[in-house]
Scaffold this active site. Structure first.
Site, PDB file in Angstrom:
ATOM      1  CB  CYS A  66     -31.821  16.189   3.162  1.00 60.23           C
ATOM      2  SG  CYS A  66     -32.080  14.365   3.457  1.00 60.23           S
ATOM      3  CG  HIS A  68     -27.155  16.207  -3.626  1.00 58.60           C
ATOM      4  ND1 HIS A  68     -27.875  15.265  -3.846  1.00 58.60           N
ATOM      5  CD2 HIS A  68     -26.287  15.666  -2.844  1.00 58.60           C
ATOM      6  CE1 HIS A  68     -27.597  14.199  -2.870  1.00 58.60           C
ATOM      7  NE2 HIS A  68     -26.391  14.310  -2.513  1.00 58.60           N
ATOM      8  CD  GLU A 113     -24.955  13.725   1.181  1.00 58.47           C
ATOM      9  OE1 GLU A 113     -25.431  13.526   0.021  1.00 58.47           O
ATOM     10  OE2 GLU A 113     -25.687  14.173   2.301  1.00 58.47           O
TER      11      GLU A 113
END
Length: 175
Positions: A66, A68, A113
């Protein structure tokens, strides 16, 4: 090395700005992120253990990868880039859903997020990047659920939230 920016977004996933990653986590501002789940032909999920020198959540288990998105990058491009950077392989990814979550850490940082959850399939061993990943393993979805119940402290805060959403998605949709 220059710190990466994250893409600040509103509740509709519309970009409203850019900010250095650490600052966004210090201020708990909503930003775009993604989570990749890789499954094998036995329907087991590939988990990674975060590297021991990570500034938060070191040595905790989490989903395959994971991170961004970078400005101008699609969700799939970002997921594919990071999967290769962390786990050393490529797989075709498909976006399943997205949702918003907020998870504070003990060190004063907060993940807030809008997370795009993706799935891919792979049956080989990864070639892990030791700067990012300490270890990896395959686990059945049922075993992950049971293990999170038994020893939640060995999993990242966000993984417990995202895995629950992922598991519910799988129950509702036959992939």
């Amino acid at each position: 090395m220059t710190e990466e920016n994250v893409i600040l977004v509103n509740q509709n996933d519309e970009q409203i700005g850019l900010m250095p990653k650490l600052e966004a986590h210090e201020k708990a501002l909503l930003h775009r992120a993604f989570s990749v789940f890789i499954l094998n032909s036995k329907n087991e999920v590939m988990l990674q253990q975060r590297a021991h020198h990570k500034y938060h959540s070191p040595l905790l288990w989490t989903n395959t990868c994971c991170s961004h998105q970078r400005e101008g990058e699609t969700n799939i491009e970002a997921g594919s880039r990071r999967l290769f950077e962390e786990m050393g392989f490529k797989a075709e990814l498909k976006e399943l859903f997205h949702f918003i979550y907020k998870a504070p850490f003990d060190n004063g940082l907060t993940e807030h997020e809008l997370d795009h959850v993706m799935i891919g399939y792979y049956n080989e061993e990864p070639n892990i990047n030791p700067d990012e990943v300490e270890d990896w393993k395959w686990m059945s979805i049922e075993d992950v659920k049971a293990d999170i119940e038994k020893q939640p402290e060995i999993y990242t805060v966000w993984f417990k939230i995202i895995f629950d959403e992922f598991d519910h998605y799988l129950e509702d949709h036959k992939l």
